[in-house]
Design a protein around this motif. Structure first.
Motif, PDB file in Angstrom:
ATOM      1  N   VAL A  84     -25.039  -5.370  29.265  1.00  0.00           N
ATOM      2  CA  VAL A  84     -26.017  -6.624  29.351  1.00  0.00           C
ATOM      3  C   VAL A  84     -27.339  -6.420  29.838  1.00  0.00           C
ATOM      4  N   TYR A  85     -27.331  -5.667  31.095  1.00  0.00           N
ATOM      5  CA  TYR A  85     -28.616  -5.102  31.570  1.00  0.00           C
ATOM      6  C   TYR A  85     -29.508  -4.500  30.844  1.00  0.00           C
ATOM      7  N   LEU A  86     -28.839  -3.378  30.166  1.00  0.00           N
ATOM      8  CA  LEU A  86     -29.574  -2.368  29.267  1.00  0.00           C
ATOM      9  C   LEU A  86     -30.140  -3.208  28.059  1.00  0.00           C
ATOM     10  N   CYS A  87     -29.108  -3.849  27.494  1.00  0.00           N
ATOM     11  CA  CYS A  87     -29.688  -4.923  26.312  1.00  0.00           C
ATOM     12  C   CYS A  87     -30.779  -5.640  26.539  1.00  0.00           C
ATOM     13  N   LYS A  88     -30.849  -6.336  27.691  1.00  0.00           N
ATOM     14  CA  LYS A  88     -31.847  -7.278  28.243  1.00  0.00           C
ATOM     15  C   LYS A  88     -32.998  -6.446  28.343  1.00  0.00           C
ATOM     16  N   ARG A  89     -33.009  -5.299  28.984  1.00  0.00           N
ATOM     17  CA  ARG A  89     -34.367  -4.513  29.160  1.00  0.00           C
ATOM     18  C   ARG A  89     -35.054  -4.239  27.670  1.00  0.00           C
ATOM     19  N   THR A  90     -34.025  -3.799  26.930  1.00  0.00           N
ATOM     20  CA  THR A  90     -34.630  -3.408  25.604  1.00  0.00           C
ATOM     21  C   THR A  90     -35.284  -4.740  24.781  1.00  0.00           C
ATOM     22  N   MET A  91     -34.912  -5.914  25.069  1.00  0.00           N
ATOM     23  CA  MET A  91     -35.418  -7.083  24.132  1.00  0.00           C
ATOM     24  C   MET A  91     -36.690  -7.550  24.977  1.00  0.00           C
ATOM     25  N   GLN A  92     -36.947  -6.856  26.103  1.00  0.00           N
ATOM     26  CA  GLN A  92     -38.392  -7.295  26.924  1.00  0.00           C
ATOM     27  C   GLN A  92     -39.373  -6.285  26.563  1.00  0.00           C
TER      28      GLN A  92
ATOM     29  N   LYS B 197     -33.735 -16.192  29.112  1.00  0.00           N
ATOM     30  CA  LYS B 197     -34.197 -17.365  29.114  1.00  0.00           C
ATOM     31  C   LYS B 197     -34.474 -17.879  30.742  1.00  0.00           C
ATOM     32  N   VAL B 198     -33.312 -17.376  31.455  1.00  0.00           N
ATOM     33  CA  VAL B 198     -33.416 -17.963  32.880  1.00  0.00           C
ATOM     34  C   VAL B 198     -34.675 -17.285  33.703  1.00  0.00           C
ATOM     35  N   ASP B 199     -34.847 -15.807  33.212  1.00  0.00           N
ATOM     36  CA  ASP B 199     -35.760 -14.942  33.943  1.00  0.00           C
ATOM     37  C   ASP B 199     -37.185 -15.728  33.778  1.00  0.00           C
ATOM     38  N   LYS B 200     -37.330 -16.464  32.308  1.00  0.00           N
ATOM     39  CA  LYS B 200     -38.677 -16.708  32.030  1.00  0.00           C
ATOM     40  C   LYS B 200     -39.029 -17.952  32.956  1.00  0.00           C
ATOM     41  N   LYS B 201     -38.107 -18.616  33.431  1.00  0.00           N
ATOM     42  CA  LYS B 201     -38.397 -19.872  34.198  1.00  0.00           C
ATOM     43  C   LYS B 201     -38.872 -19.554  35.587  1.00  0.00           C
ATOM     44  N   ARG B 202     -38.693 -18.232  35.817  1.00  0.00           N
ATOM     45  CA  ARG B 202     -39.214 -17.792  37.223  1.00  0.00           C
ATOM     46  C   ARG B 202     -40.702 -17.478  37.297  1.00  0.00           C
ATOM     47  N   ASP B 203     -41.210 -17.683  38.603  1.00  0.00           N
ATOM     48  CA  ASP B 203     -42.946 -17.187  38.673  1.00  0.00           C
ATOM     49  C   ASP B 203     -42.833 -15.894  38.165  1.00  0.00           C
ATOM     50  N   LYS B 204     -44.262 -15.352  38.013  1.00  0.00           N
ATOM     51  CA  LYS B 204     -44.522 -14.049  37.556  1.00  0.00           C
ATOM     52  C   LYS B 204     -44.212 -13.014  38.641  1.00  0.00           C
ATOM     53  N   LEU B 205     -44.671 -13.400  39.926  1.00  0.00           N
ATOM     54  CA  LEU B 205     -44.439 -12.531  40.627  1.00  0.00           C
ATOM     55  C   LEU B 205     -42.894 -12.113  41.421  1.00  0.00           C
TER      56      LEU B 205
ATOM     57  N   TRP C  13     -20.103  -6.410  20.730  1.00  0.00           N
ATOM     58  CA  TRP C  13     -21.711  -6.346  21.050  1.00  0.00           C
ATOM     59  C   TRP C  13     -22.494  -7.579  20.700  1.00  0.00           C
ATOM     60  N   GLU C  14     -21.810  -8.367  19.909  1.00  0.00           N
ATOM     61  CA  GLU C  14     -22.798  -9.733  19.717  1.00  0.00           C
ATOM     62  C   GLU C  14     -22.620 -10.670  21.049  1.00  0.00           C
ATOM     63  N   PHE C  15     -21.402 -10.676  21.748  1.00  0.00           N
ATOM     64  CA  PHE C  15     -21.378 -11.416  22.645  1.00  0.00           C
ATOM     65  C   PHE C  15     -22.329 -10.895  24.001  1.00  0.00           C
ATOM     66  N   ILE C  16     -22.286  -9.646  23.856  1.00  0.00           N
ATOM     67  CA  ILE C  16     -23.231  -8.873  25.045  1.00  0.00           C
ATOM     68  C   ILE C  16     -24.776  -9.261  24.836  1.00  0.00           C
ATOM     69  N   TYR C  17     -25.074  -9.235  23.571  1.00  0.00           N
ATOM     70  CA  TYR C  17     -26.236  -9.359  23.043  1.00  0.00           C
ATOM     71  C   TYR C  17     -26.545 -11.194  23.379  1.00  0.00           C
ATOM     72  N   MET C  18     -26.079 -12.003  23.155  1.00  0.00           N
ATOM     73  CA  MET C  18     -25.964 -13.256  23.646  1.00  0.00           C
ATOM     74  C   MET C  18     -26.072 -13.579  25.020  1.00  0.00           C
ATOM     75  N   GLN C  19     -25.285 -12.574  25.976  1.00  0.00           N
ATOM     76  CA  GLN C  19     -25.387 -12.854  27.331  1.00  0.00           C
ATOM     77  C   GLN C  19     -26.850 -12.366  27.705  1.00  0.00           C
ATOM     78  N   ALA C  20     -27.351 -11.210  27.141  1.00  0.00           N
ATOM     79  CA  ALA C  20     -28.566 -10.667  27.641  1.00  0.00           C
ATOM     80  C   ALA C  20     -29.636 -11.821  27.170  1.00  0.00           C
ATOM     81  N   GLU C  21     -29.645 -12.556  26.051  1.00  0.00           N
ATOM     82  CA  GLU C  21     -30.599 -13.466  25.741  1.00  0.00           C
ATOM     83  C   GLU C  21     -30.538 -14.742  26.695  1.00  0.00           C
ATOM     84  N   ALA C  22     -29.556 -15.131  27.085  1.00  0.00           N
ATOM     85  CA  ALA C  22     -29.219 -16.179  28.023  1.00  0.00           C
ATOM     86  C   ALA C  22     -29.879 -15.934  29.308  1.00  0.00           C
ATOM     87  N   GLN C  23     -29.759 -14.503  29.875  1.00  0.00           N
ATOM     88  CA  GLN C  23     -30.374 -14.048  31.050  1.00  0.00           C
ATOM     89  C   GLN C  23     -31.938 -13.945  31.054  1.00  0.00           C
TER      90      GLN C  23
END
Length: 439
Positions: free
Chosen positions: A104-112, A150-158, A138-148
């Motif tokens: 999930v972590y590596l998949c999230k890195r590739t999506m950003q 979305k949560v990260d985008k709500k944080r401040d940039k720093l 893998w589809e389940f892992i990809y969905m988890q990465a997408e959800a994470q």
């Protein structure tokens, strides 16, 4: 170690943490390697600078602090920037993560689409390996990465920068780059828990320890003698033999076993009457035994039976028609005695006890004795084993010779049979008979 880290992060006398301005951006919550080393020298009263660097490297290797621009968890006595890990990711507060979380972590890195989050070469290789391993989910892992994400985008940039670096450092500890030491092979949380229990037990029962000490001293002599009797030389030898056998035992990964089962299923699915409807119909469903009768006949052989002969020599010999054609082929090559000897050894295992010794002498005289009328090709080692077995013969007296001849047929005669014109003619003839019927 964690007590030291807590002191280093203290607001009063801790390591100075600051936000550094670079050319186009800010680097929040960092300190330099020189500040870390100077604090250890001053606050911990360490005299040798090399010892201070070693202590800082231990903290970094266990993930309590990390360089912000490198995957190698070491501390240098210079102006390199470091950041403290959040207590949530401390080894004592989290269990060993599994490969699903890493995927999930590596998949999230590739999506950003960010330069600082690009995968290193070893991480890209790990991602490809995990994709093959978790292909079914893998589809389940990809969905988890997408959800994470979305949560990260709500944080401040720093804040997002800090969290990304801390998460990367966490995986640098648990999935280190090639050449780095994995410091989490022992569960630190479990180790700390056991040490805490031991300390509580010793602190809570000092009187009980004092009362039992005298009784323990009196039983020390008896216990030592008992242990010495148990761990004799014979016991140690048995333990060594047991451990040697365990180390030499052949093991296979579960993924390899699953792959073998899948290959076996794909190979035999055509010949399973319940999965692939046969012609004629399945006797278990249609109440018609014509299919079973066709499997026994040695004439008008269907192509599906002939193709099955190429799977293995066992499949060939189990089919009456296959055995007949293989016997003819061996006779043409003047090696029919190999199959006859192999059949005789199988027959020997079910011979009545009163005829056993006579049958052993007959097989030996026909195939293995000097000047035998149908000698089989066995080497000197196998022949010596047979002679030793003949001193006290039983049903398995020729087992080594039988295995040797079977391997010889499997590697040599069987392979030539599959390449021979006779097999190709049988296969082509069977296909011609099936072709018009299907049309």
């Amino acid at each position: 170690m964690e007590k030291i880290i807590e002191r280093m992060q203290s607001d009063q006398d801790g390591v100075p943490v600051k936000t550094v301005k670079s050319f186009m951006s800010k680097i929040p919550s960092v300190c330099t390697g020189a500040d870390l080393i100077q604090w250890i020298l001053k606050k911990l009263e360490v005299e040798d600078i090399n010892e201070a660097i070693h202590l800082a490297n231990l903290m970094a290797s266990h993930g309590y602090l990390f360089p912000i621009d490198d995957h190698i968890l070491i501390v240098k006595n210079d102006n390199t920037y470091y950041r403290f890990q959040t207590p949530y990711f401390w080894p004592s507060n989290c269990l060993e993560p599994d490969n699903t979380d890493y995927a999930v972590y590596l998949c999230k890195r590739t999506m950003q689409n960010k330069t600082r989050l690009e995968l290193a070469d070893y991480e890209a290789e790990n991602l490809a390996r995990l994709q093959r391993t978790f292909s079914r989910k893998w589809e389940f892992i990809y969905m988890q990465a997408e959800a994470q994400i979305k949560v990260d985008k709500k944080r401040d940039k720093l804040e997002r920068k800090i969290v990304d670096s801390q998460e990367r450092a966490f995986w640098d500890v648990h999935r280190p780059p090639p050449g780095c030491v994995l410091t989490t092979e022992v569960d630190i949380k479990k180790s700390m828990r056991s040490k805490k229990k031991e300390a509580d037990r010793l602190a809570a029962a000092p009187a009980e320890q004092a009362n039992k000490s005298s009784r323990r001293q009196s039983s020390v002599g008896n216990s030592i003698s008992e242990v010495e009797e148990l761990r004799t030389l014979d016991n140690l030898k048995k333990e060594v033999d047991f451990l040697r056998k365990r180390s030499e035992r052949h093991t296979i990964r579960t993924s390899k076993v699953a792959e073998s089962f899948l290959n076996y299923y794909e190979q035999y699915v055509e010949f399973d009457a319940l999965l692939t409807p046969p012609e004629p119909s399945n006797p278990w469903i249609a109440d018609n035994v014509e299919f079973w009768e066709s499997e026994k006949t040695v004439r008008d052989i269907p192509s599906r039976r002939v193709r099955r002969w190429a799977f293995s020599i066992q499949e060939l010999l189990q089919d009456p028609a296959g055995r007949e054609h293989f016997t003819r082929f061996l006779e043409k090559e003047y090696s029919g005695e190999n199959l006859r000897f192999w059949d005789a050894c199988n027959e020997l295992k079910s011979v009545p006890q009163k005829r056993l010794q006579q049958r052993i002498r007959e097989i030996y005289s026909e195939f293995l004795a000097p000047g035998a009328p149908c000698p089989v090709n066995v080497d000197s080692r196998v022949m010596s084993v047979v002679k030793v077995n003949l001193e006290n013969p039983d049903r398995y007296v020729f087992s080594d010779a039988q295995e040797h001849i079977f391997n010889l047929m499997s590697r040599d005669s069987y392979q030539r049979f599959l390449r021979s014109d006779s097999y190709k003619e049988i296969l082509a003839g069977a296909k011609k008979k099936v072709g018009p019927a299907r049309k």
